[in-house]
Motif scaffolding. Structure first.
Motif, PDB file in Angstrom:
ATOM      1  N   TRP A   1      -2.871  -4.885  -2.923  1.00  0.00           N
ATOM      2  CA  TRP A   1      -2.167  -5.382  -4.097  1.00  0.00           C
ATOM      3  C   TRP A   1      -2.844  -6.635  -4.628  1.00  0.00           C
ATOM      4  O   TRP A   1      -3.611  -7.288  -3.938  1.00  0.00           O
ATOM      5  CB  TRP A   1      -0.694  -5.632  -3.789  1.00  0.00           C
ATOM      6  N   PHE A   2      -2.559  -6.939  -5.891  1.00  0.00           N
ATOM      7  CA  PHE A   2      -3.007  -8.168  -6.531  1.00  0.00           C
ATOM      8  C   PHE A   2      -1.808  -9.104  -6.640  1.00  0.00           C
ATOM      9  O   PHE A   2      -0.688  -8.669  -6.898  1.00  0.00           O
ATOM     10  CB  PHE A   2      -3.510  -7.905  -7.956  1.00  0.00           C
ATOM     11  N   ARG A   3      -2.052 -10.380  -6.465  1.00  0.00           N
ATOM     12  CA  ARG A   3      -1.042 -11.402  -6.704  1.00  0.00           C
ATOM     13  C   ARG A   3      -1.730 -12.632  -7.280  1.00  0.00           C
ATOM     14  O   ARG A   3      -2.956 -12.740  -7.275  1.00  0.00           O
ATOM     15  CB  ARG A   3      -0.312 -11.800  -5.395  1.00  0.00           C
ATOM     16  N   ARG A   4      -0.928 -13.549  -7.756  1.00  0.00           N
ATOM     17  CA  ARG A   4      -1.455 -14.827  -8.237  1.00  0.00           C
ATOM     18  C   ARG A   4      -1.046 -15.901  -7.237  1.00  0.00           C
ATOM     19  O   ARG A   4       0.107 -15.971  -6.840  1.00  0.00           O
ATOM     20  CB  ARG A   4      -0.904 -15.153  -9.609  1.00  0.00           C
ATOM     21  N   ARG A   5      -2.030 -16.705  -6.830  1.00  0.00           N
ATOM     22  CA  ARG A   5      -1.786 -17.842  -5.930  1.00  0.00           C
ATOM     23  C   ARG A   5      -2.372 -19.075  -6.585  1.00  0.00           C
ATOM     24  O   ARG A   5      -3.574 -19.129  -6.818  1.00  0.00           O
ATOM     25  CB  ARG A   5      -2.455 -17.630  -4.577  1.00  0.00           C
ATOM     26  N   HIS A   6      -1.519 -20.023  -6.902  1.00  0.00           N
ATOM     27  CA  HIS A   6      -1.964 -21.281  -7.509  1.00  0.00           C
ATOM     28  C   HIS A   6      -2.802 -21.018  -8.765  1.00  0.00           C
ATOM     29  O   HIS A   6      -3.831 -21.635  -8.984  1.00  0.00           O
ATOM     30  CB  HIS A   6      -2.748 -22.127  -6.505  1.00  0.00           C
ATOM     31  N   GLY A   7      -2.371 -20.033  -9.580  1.00  0.00           N
ATOM     32  CA  GLY A   7      -3.043 -19.713 -10.826  1.00  0.00           C
ATOM     33  C   GLY A   7      -4.283 -18.848 -10.698  1.00  0.00           C
ATOM     34  O   GLY A   7      -4.956 -18.585 -11.685  1.00  0.00           O
ATOM     35  N   VAL A   8      -4.607 -18.407  -9.487  1.00  0.00           N
ATOM     36  CA  VAL A   8      -5.801 -17.591  -9.239  1.00  0.00           C
ATOM     37  C   VAL A   8      -5.364 -16.194  -8.818  1.00  0.00           C
ATOM     38  O   VAL A   8      -4.482 -16.043  -7.975  1.00  0.00           O
ATOM     39  CB  VAL A   8      -6.673 -18.231  -8.131  1.00  0.00           C
ATOM     40  N   THR A   9      -5.982 -15.163  -9.404  1.00  0.00           N
ATOM     41  CA  THR A   9      -5.696 -13.794  -8.997  1.00  0.00           C
ATOM     42  C   THR A   9      -6.409 -13.510  -7.685  1.00  0.00           C
ATOM     43  O   THR A   9      -7.596 -13.793  -7.540  1.00  0.00           O
ATOM     44  CB  THR A   9      -6.159 -12.795 -10.076  1.00  0.00           C
ATOM     45  N   VAL A  10      -5.682 -12.959  -6.724  1.00  0.00           N
ATOM     46  CA  VAL A  10      -6.232 -12.622  -5.407  1.00  0.00           C
ATOM     47  C   VAL A  10      -5.970 -11.150  -5.116  1.00  0.00           C
ATOM     48  O   VAL A  10      -5.038 -10.556  -5.648  1.00  0.00           O
ATOM     49  CB  VAL A  10      -5.631 -13.503  -4.286  1.00  0.00           C
ATOM     50  N   ALA A  11      -6.822 -10.577  -4.279  1.00  0.00           N
ATOM     51  CA  ALA A  11      -6.645  -9.206  -3.808  1.00  0.00           C
ATOM     52  C   ALA A  11      -6.189  -9.269  -2.357  1.00  0.00           C
ATOM     53  O   ALA A  11      -6.769 -10.002  -1.549  1.00  0.00           O
ATOM     54  CB  ALA A  11      -7.959  -8.432  -3.928  1.00  0.00           C
ATOM     55  N   CYS A  12      -5.157  -8.503  -2.016  1.00  0.00           N
ATOM     56  CA  CYS A  12      -4.556  -8.526  -0.681  1.00  0.00           C
ATOM     57  C   CYS A  12      -4.596  -7.133  -0.060  1.00  0.00           C
ATOM     58  O   CYS A  12      -4.550  -6.131  -0.768  1.00  0.00           O
ATOM     59  CB  CYS A  12      -3.095  -8.980  -0.758  1.00  0.00           C
ATOM     60  N   ILE A  13      -4.639  -7.115   1.274  1.00  0.00           N
ATOM     61  CA  ILE A  13      -4.616  -5.854   2.015  1.00  0.00           C
ATOM     62  C   ILE A  13      -3.654  -6.005   3.188  1.00  0.00           C
ATOM     63  O   ILE A  13      -3.559  -7.078   3.792  1.00  0.00           O
ATOM     64  CB  ILE A  13      -6.036  -5.465   2.495  1.00  0.00           C
ATOM     65  N   GLY A  14      -2.907  -4.955   3.466  1.00  0.00           N
ATOM     66  CA  GLY A  14      -1.948  -5.011   4.570  1.00  0.00           C
ATOM     67  C   GLY A  14      -1.131  -3.740   4.629  1.00  0.00           C
ATOM     68  O   GLY A  14      -1.646  -2.652   4.365  1.00  0.00           O
ATOM     69  N   ASP A  15       0.155  -3.880   4.964  1.00  0.00           N
ATOM     70  CA  ASP A  15       1.070  -2.751   5.143  1.00  0.00           C
ATOM     71  C   ASP A  15       2.338  -2.958   4.336  1.00  0.00           C
ATOM     72  O   ASP A  15       2.777  -4.086   4.143  1.00  0.00           O
ATOM     73  CB  ASP A  15       1.562  -2.645   6.594  1.00  0.00           C
ATOM     74  N   LEU A  16       2.956  -1.852   3.970  1.00  0.00           N
ATOM     75  CA  LEU A  16       4.357  -1.824   3.579  1.00  0.00           C
ATOM     76  C   LEU A  16       5.092  -1.183   4.742  1.00  0.00           C
ATOM     77  O   LEU A  16       4.599  -0.221   5.325  1.00  0.00           O
ATOM     78  CB  LEU A  16       4.555  -0.970   2.325  1.00  0.00           C
ATOM     79  N   TRP A  17       6.265  -1.702   5.103  1.00  0.00           N
ATOM     80  CA  TRP A  17       7.014  -1.146   6.231  1.00  0.00           C
ATOM     81  C   TRP A  17       8.467  -0.951   5.827  1.00  0.00           C
ATOM     82  O   TRP A  17       8.965  -1.599   4.909  1.00  0.00           O
ATOM     83  CB  TRP A  17       6.924  -2.045   7.460  1.00  0.00           C
ATOM     84  N   ASP A  18       9.122  -0.052   6.520  1.00  0.00           N
ATOM     85  CA  ASP A  18      10.535   0.182   6.260  1.00  0.00           C
ATOM     86  C   ASP A  18      11.154   0.946   7.429  1.00  0.00           C
ATOM     87  O   ASP A  18      10.457   1.686   8.129  1.00  0.00           O
ATOM     88  CB  ASP A  18      10.709   0.999   4.972  1.00  0.00           C
ATOM     89  N   LEU A  19      12.439   0.747   7.640  1.00  0.00           N
ATOM     90  CA  LEU A  19      13.235   1.521   8.598  1.00  0.00           C
ATOM     91  C   LEU A  19      14.066   2.488   7.768  1.00  0.00           C
ATOM     92  O   LEU A  19      14.793   2.061   6.866  1.00  0.00           O
ATOM     93  CB  LEU A  19      14.158   0.609   9.410  1.00  0.00           C
ATOM     94  N   GLN A  20      13.941   3.794   8.050  1.00  0.00           N
ATOM     95  CA  GLN A  20      14.592   4.783   7.204  1.00  0.00           C
ATOM     96  C   GLN A  20      15.321   5.854   8.009  1.00  0.00           C
ATOM     97  O   GLN A  20      14.914   6.206   9.101  1.00  0.00           O
ATOM     98  CB  GLN A  20      13.551   5.484   6.313  1.00  0.00           C
ATOM     99  N   HIS A  21      16.400   6.356   7.413  1.00  0.00           N
ATOM    100  CA  HIS A  21      17.097   7.542   7.895  1.00  0.00           C
ATOM    101  C   HIS A  21      17.527   8.304   6.661  1.00  0.00           C
ATOM    102  O   HIS A  21      18.158   7.717   5.787  1.00  0.00           O
ATOM    103  CB  HIS A  21      18.323   7.177   8.733  1.00  0.00           C
ATOM    104  N   PRO A  22      17.172   9.536   6.504  1.00  0.00           N
ATOM    105  CA  PRO A  22      16.460  10.396   7.439  1.00  0.00           C
ATOM    106  C   PRO A  22      14.955  10.121   7.442  1.00  0.00           C
ATOM    107  O   PRO A  22      14.433   9.443   6.562  1.00  0.00           O
ATOM    108  CB  PRO A  22      16.743  11.808   6.900  1.00  0.00           C
ATOM    109  N   GLU A  23      14.286  10.689   8.439  1.00  0.00           N
ATOM    110  CA  GLU A  23      12.848  10.552   8.537  1.00  0.00           C
ATOM    111  C   GLU A  23      12.189  11.223   7.326  1.00  0.00           C
ATOM    112  O   GLU A  23      12.533  12.358   6.990  1.00  0.00           O
ATOM    113  CB  GLU A  23      12.352  11.204   9.834  1.00  0.00           C
ATOM    114  N   PRO A  24      11.272  10.539   6.646  1.00  0.00           N
ATOM    115  CA  PRO A  24      10.640  11.129   5.472  1.00  0.00           C
ATOM    116  C   PRO A  24       9.702  12.276   5.848  1.00  0.00           C
ATOM    117  O   PRO A  24       9.094  12.275   6.918  1.00  0.00           O
ATOM    118  CB  PRO A  24       9.850   9.959   4.873  1.00  0.00           C
TER     119      PRO A  24
END
Length: 138
Positions: free
Chosen positions: A45-68
Motif C-alpha cells: 500500500w501507499f501512505r503519506r508520512r510527514h508529507g512524503v508518499t511511501v510504499a509499504c509491504i506487510g499483511d492484512l489479518w482478520d479473525l473470521q467465521h465462517p472460514e472463507p
C-alpha cells in the motif's frame, strides 16, 4: 472490504497477493462460534508520512467465521479496518524502514522501489485496489 478500480490515497487502499492467503482454524469454546479462521494475506500500500508518499509491504489479518473459501471471500468478509495493515517494510525513496533480515529487506525493496517509482500503479502479482472505505462515505 470492497474492490475498486479507482485509486484514492485518502481511502487507504491495499493491493493484495490473492495467492498468499494463509491461516488456520482456532477453537473458540467460549464464543457462540465453535471456531474462527485466523487468516493473513500479503499486501502492499501507499501512505503519506510527514508529507512524503511511501510504499509499504506487510499483511492484512482478520479473525473470521465462517472460514472463507478463498482470498476474495476473505477480503469481502473483512469488515474491521481500524488497524490497517501490519507493515513489515517501508520505502520512502531515500531510506528503508523495517525490522527484518537483510535478505527480507532485499525482497521488499525489489517490490517497493519500482512500486514507488510507478506510483500509483499496482505492482505485478498483486490485485487492487481493496479498501475499507464505503461508497458515499466521506
Amino acid at each position: 472490504m470492497r474492490r475498486t478500480d479507482r485509486f484514492l490515497i485518502s481511502r487507504k487502499p491495499f493491493a493484495v497477493n490473492l495467492g498468499s492467503l494463509r491461516g488456520e482454524r482456532t477453537d473458540t469454546p467460549q464464543g457462540r462460534n465453535p471456531y474462527c479462521f485466523d487468516g493473513r494475506i500479503n499486501a502492499v500500500w501507499f501512505r503519506r508520512r510527514h508529507g512524503v508518499t511511501v510504499a509499504c509491504i506487510g499483511d492484512l489479518w482478520d479473525l473470521q467465521h465462517p472460514e472463507p473459501a478463498d482470498a476474495r471471500q476473505f477480503l469481502e468478509q473483512h469488515k474491521d479496518g481500524r488497524y490497517g495493515g501490519d507493515c513489515h517494510g517501508r520505502w520512502d525513496g531515500d531510506s528503508y524502514w523495517g525490522n527484518v533480515t537483510l535478505e527480507e529487506q532485499q525482497r521488499h525493496l525489489a517490490i517497493l522501489q519500482p512500486m514507488l517509482a510507478n506510483y500509483p500503479a499496482i505492482p505485478e502479482g498483486y490485485d487492487g485496489w481493496w479498501t475499507f472505505h464505503t461508497e458515499g462515505a466521506r
